[in-house]
Design a protein around this motif. Sequence first.
Motif, mmCIF file in Angstrom:
data_model
loop_
_atom_site.group_PDB
_atom_site.id
_atom_site.type_symbol
_atom_site.label_atom_id
_atom_site.label_comp_id
_atom_site.label_asym_id
_atom_site.label_seq_id
_atom_site.Cartn_x
_atom_site.Cartn_y
_atom_site.Cartn_z
ATOM 1 N N PHE A 205 0.850 -1.189 0.000
ATOM 2 C CA PHE A 205 0.000 0.000 0.000
ATOM 3 C C PHE A 205 0.890 1.244 0.000
ATOM 4 O O PHE A 205 1.805 1.364 0.823
ATOM 5 N N GLU A 206 0.609 2.122 -0.940
ATOM 6 C CA GLU A 206 1.379 3.359 -1.047
ATOM 7 C C GLU A 206 1.050 4.275 0.130
ATOM 8 O O GLU A 206 -0.117 4.399 0.530
ATOM 9 N N VAL A 207 2.079 4.895 0.706
ATOM 10 C CA VAL A 207 1.894 5.851 1.805
ATOM 11 C C VAL A 207 2.807 7.048 1.572
ATOM 12 O O VAL A 207 3.824 6.950 0.892
ATOM 13 N N SER A 208 2.440 8.183 2.138
ATOM 14 C CA SER A 208 3.240 9.387 1.935
ATOM 15 C C SER A 208 4.488 9.398 2.814
ATOM 16 O O SER A 208 5.475 10.061 2.473
ATOM 17 N N VAL A 231 15.539 1.447 -1.202
ATOM 18 C CA VAL A 231 16.190 0.926 -2.397
ATOM 19 C C VAL A 231 16.171 2.034 -3.441
ATOM 20 O O VAL A 231 15.101 2.567 -3.761
ATOM 21 N N GLU A 232 17.338 2.364 -3.931
ATOM 22 C CA GLU A 232 17.454 3.452 -4.894
ATOM 23 C C GLU A 232 16.577 3.198 -6.111
ATOM 24 O O GLU A 232 16.573 2.102 -6.687
ATOM 25 N N GLY A 233 15.818 4.198 -6.486
ATOM 26 C CA GLY A 233 14.948 4.101 -7.641
ATOM 27 C C GLY A 233 13.630 3.410 -7.371
ATOM 28 O O GLY A 233 12.747 3.396 -8.231
ATOM 29 N N VAL A 234 13.488 2.825 -6.180
ATOM 30 C CA VAL A 234 12.253 2.119 -5.808
ATOM 31 C C VAL A 234 11.502 2.894 -4.743
ATOM 32 O O VAL A 234 10.339 3.229 -4.891
ATOM 33 N N GLY A 235 12.178 3.162 -3.623
ATOM 34 C CA GLY A 235 11.553 3.890 -2.536
ATOM 35 C C GLY A 235 11.891 3.286 -1.197
ATOM 36 O O GLY A 235 12.821 2.478 -1.073
ATOM 37 N N ILE A 251 4.797 1.256 1.273
ATOM 38 C CA ILE A 251 5.893 1.809 0.485
ATOM 39 C C ILE A 251 5.672 3.289 0.218
ATOM 40 O O ILE A 251 4.559 3.719 -0.068
ATOM 41 N N THR A 252 6.737 4.049 0.360
ATOM 42 C CA THR A 252 6.769 5.418 -0.122
ATOM 43 C C THR A 252 7.653 5.393 -1.355
ATOM 44 O O THR A 252 8.883 5.289 -1.257
ATOM 45 N N SER A 253 7.031 5.392 -2.507
ATOM 46 C CA SER A 253 7.754 5.180 -3.746
ATOM 47 C C SER A 253 8.677 6.359 -4.052
ATOM 48 O O SER A 253 8.390 7.515 -3.720
#
Length: 258
Positions: A205-208, A231-235, A251-253
């Motif tokens: 789930f995306e989170v800020s 992780v670089e480029g991932v979040g 995840i905070t993308s």
Amino acid sequence: MLTTDFHPGAPNWIDLGSPDPEASAGFYGAVFGWVFHSAGPDAGGYGFLQQAGKTVAALGPLMDPGARPAWTLYFHAPDADEAARRVREHGGTVRVEPGDVFDAGRMAAFTDPGGAEFAVWQPGGTRGLDLVTEPGSLGWTELYVPDPSAVRDFYTALFDWSIKEVPFGGGLTYVLVSTAEGKQPDIAGIMPLEQGDTAHWLPYFEVSDCDATLVRVDASGGAVVLPAMAVEGVGRFAVCTDPHGARFAVITSAEAPQ
């Protein structure tokens, strides 16, 4: 990237089976700000988790004896009955035969050859989730199985997925999934299962703010089972369980390159 275009083979629904839906609604409300709305008196306690009036997930009681609390991912299928036929033909198991859900659509539930459970949704009146990718909604999906290569043929036969391998640092390879002909790229990843774990699909789930979300998970009775990492480029992401043991990730993308 997940979208609400819902091409065949893409995630289009997610729900949680809980031994105490009221308590689960309270937990996820505290963590993500979701509000539970019942689907009505004939829905058996099933209902929708919404953010600003948009459905981002669903929630209902555990229906089968011995069932464990878990999130279930659904993938768009133009024909749930044909999907069930393909599952059987290619070594999977049909756990729930295709059936209509009022006039909303038709669903079926399966287990892949690696042991991971998932479902399909054939849209009727309900196409799928109202919101994905935005904070507070489904942002990514990952499959964990003992041998990722052993399930590729199953899923490509079922959904006509396009699968490629990309470097993932430390000499690791990440298996990246797209829908047929790349119509909806980057919808899922496939990872090898850690020894002793059970095969599963993991929703992100995306989170800020990943770290602030983990504070709310802990304060509301959940647990962080994989601490936050970047992780670089991932979040920045972490894996959690709710108070009943259902596993999910947040995840905070990383921002897309400009």
